[in-house]
Write an enzyme that holds these catalytic residues in place. Structure first.
Site, mmCIF file in Angstrom:
data_model
loop_
_atom_site.group_PDB
_atom_site.id
_atom_site.type_symbol
_atom_site.label_atom_id
_atom_site.label_comp_id
_atom_site.label_asym_id
_atom_site.label_seq_id
_atom_site.Cartn_x
_atom_site.Cartn_y
_atom_site.Cartn_z
ATOM 1 C CB ALA A 208 86.889 49.560 13.129
ATOM 2 C CG ASN A 209 89.170 47.248 17.795
ATOM 3 O OD1 ASN A 209 89.396 48.208 18.515
ATOM 4 N ND2 ASN A 209 90.120 46.622 17.098
ATOM 5 N NE ARG A 210 81.334 48.384 20.741
ATOM 6 C CZ ARG A 210 80.418 48.920 19.939
ATOM 7 N NH1 ARG A 210 80.492 50.196 19.624
ATOM 8 N NH2 ARG A 210 79.448 48.172 19.467
ATOM 9 C CB SER A 211 90.719 50.073 20.714
ATOM 10 O OG SER A 211 91.842 50.782 21.191
ATOM 11 C CB ALA A 274 92.236 46.818 20.303
#
Ligand code: C5P
Length: 396
Positions: A208-211, A274
């Site tokens: 995942a990412n921090r968006s 993102a």
């Protein structure tokens, strides 16, 4: 007074949050709307017929056969300009998804041609259960509008989405459906992506990412406020769906692309998500096991589709395609190159080396074919309003 003289049918199903519908009804009456209350058996456990009748000023219906003798479910279904299910319990949503007509509420929901708005409320695990996810997908696919649920204090000491939207939010969503402001984007369709994507490794792990989705969701809401019909394709976020926006929930980049292509044609596309550039080439069907003494597994990655580039070169390309560039260095230079590479019209570049991801403020450089514009730092909601106004101006 955008709800003045509008006829609202309010279906109350069983949830501890049902007490909030009395406040919602008070707001609606204040706006001049006429509200007819319908209680399900579950709803009647939390709100009394007398309380709802008192605040709506109308007879409350709670029994299919009694209603049949008095007014008839078809008439009840035909009268309203909008049917609102608040709170919508997990069971109510499941019955709606199935089209069950086993009580007065279900019968009205099948017979009505009015737009339907649901305000889900339930425990987080129930909201996140695949059965509820599938029911919500079926309902939104049929055009049912959704407000909430929010994240916050609930009856159980648990955090996560499931809390009934606040009465003012439900009221705003109703206004957006019944009386969209005739703004400069009226008649236009905008497609917006928002949030991260999750790329599964195995059934329990993902990349995942921090968006947070805050910027994309704010843009969807701002475009809707200017009168556009907005389809928001959202990755996994904890934000509530913006009022008056059709929100489709997806998990992976490939699902996001499919949802975007299915939403075309559109006049405007704003790709703020993102999206993960890579996914795991072969998702394990069983949880990867840590065997004693064994090496750590290595993951082979595969390229994800580039949604922005695909939409920019699509046969049904929207006339204005806008991308984002999250950069940690040489922000503007990279954004100019990215605009050319992706084939989009505008790029909003931002420096994400600070706490932009998940934060509330953003500093934007708008890259178009006529150059670069530096915007001062402002709240993401302000960025959204400014961008929506620019889009409206560009489309004339
Ligand atoms: O390539 P990069 O991720 O830096 O580009 C950012 C822009 O491209 C954003 O608008 C993002 O939403 C979009 N994008 C996309 N699909 C991808 C990767 C990025 O739509 N697979």
């Amino acid at each position: 007074m955008r709800l003045a003289d509008r006829r609202i049918l309010l279906i109350v199903s069983g949830s501890i949050s049902a007490y909030k519908v009395l406040e919602l009804t008070r707001l609606l009456r204040k706006s001049g709307a006429a509200v007819t209350g319908v209680l399900t058996a579950g709803g009647a456990r939390f709100v009394t017929r007398e309380a709802l009748a008192g605040i709506t000023g109308q007879r409350v219906h709670d029994d299919l056969w009694a209603a049949e003798a008095e007014i008839g479910h078809i008439r009840l279904a035909r009268l309203p300009d909008l049917v609102v299910v608040a709170p919508a319990s997990a069971n109510m949503l499941a019955r709606m998804a199935q089209g069950l007509a086993d009580d007065l509420a279900g019968t009205i929901l099948l017979a009505t041609r009015a737009p339907v708005l649901v305000a889900p409320a339930m425990n987080t695990a129930m909201w996140e259960h695949p059965a509820t996810r599938a029911n919500m997908a079926a309902l939104t696919g049929r055009g049912v509008r959704v407000v909430g649920p929010g994240v916050g204090a609930m009856a159980e000491p648990e955090s996560g989405p499931g809390r009934l939207a606040e009465p003012a939010e439900i009221h705003a969503a109703m206004e957006a459906i019944l009386a969209p402001e005739a703004g400069p984007l009226a008649g236009r369709h905008a497609l917006v992506t928002s949030g991260p994507t999750h790329e599964p490794i195995d059934p329990v792990r993902y990349i995942a990412n921090r968006s947070s989705g805050k910027q994309g969701h704010a843009i969807a809401a701002a475009l809707a406020r200017l009168g556009a019909r907005v389809t928001l394709v959202a990755g996994p976020v904890t934000l509530p769906d913006p009022p008056g926006v059709t929100t489709l929930h997806v998990e992976t980049a490939r699902e996001m692309l499919a949802a975007c292509e299915a939403a075309l044609p559109a006049d405007i596309a704003v790709m703020a998500a993102a999206v993960a550039d890579w996914r795991v080439a072969r998702e394990a069907t069983q949880k990867l096991k840590k065997e004693p003494g064994a090496e750590a597994p290595s993951l082979t990655m595969a390229l994800n589709p580039d949604i922005l580039a695909t939409i920019s070169r699509h046969a049904r390309r929207p006339s204005l395609v806008i991308g984002f560039a999250a950069e940690t260095e040489q922000v503007v230079e990279h954004a100019i190159a990215k605009r050319a590479r992706k084939g989009c019209d505008w790029i909003l570049a931002n420096d994400v080396s600070g706490d932009v991801m998940g934060g509330d403020a953003n500093r934007i450089h708008l890259v178009t074919d006529s150059g670069v514009e530096d915007w001062p730092e402002m709240a993401k909601a302000e960025v959204a309003a400014r961008l929506a106004a620019r889009i409206a101006a560009a489309l004339g």
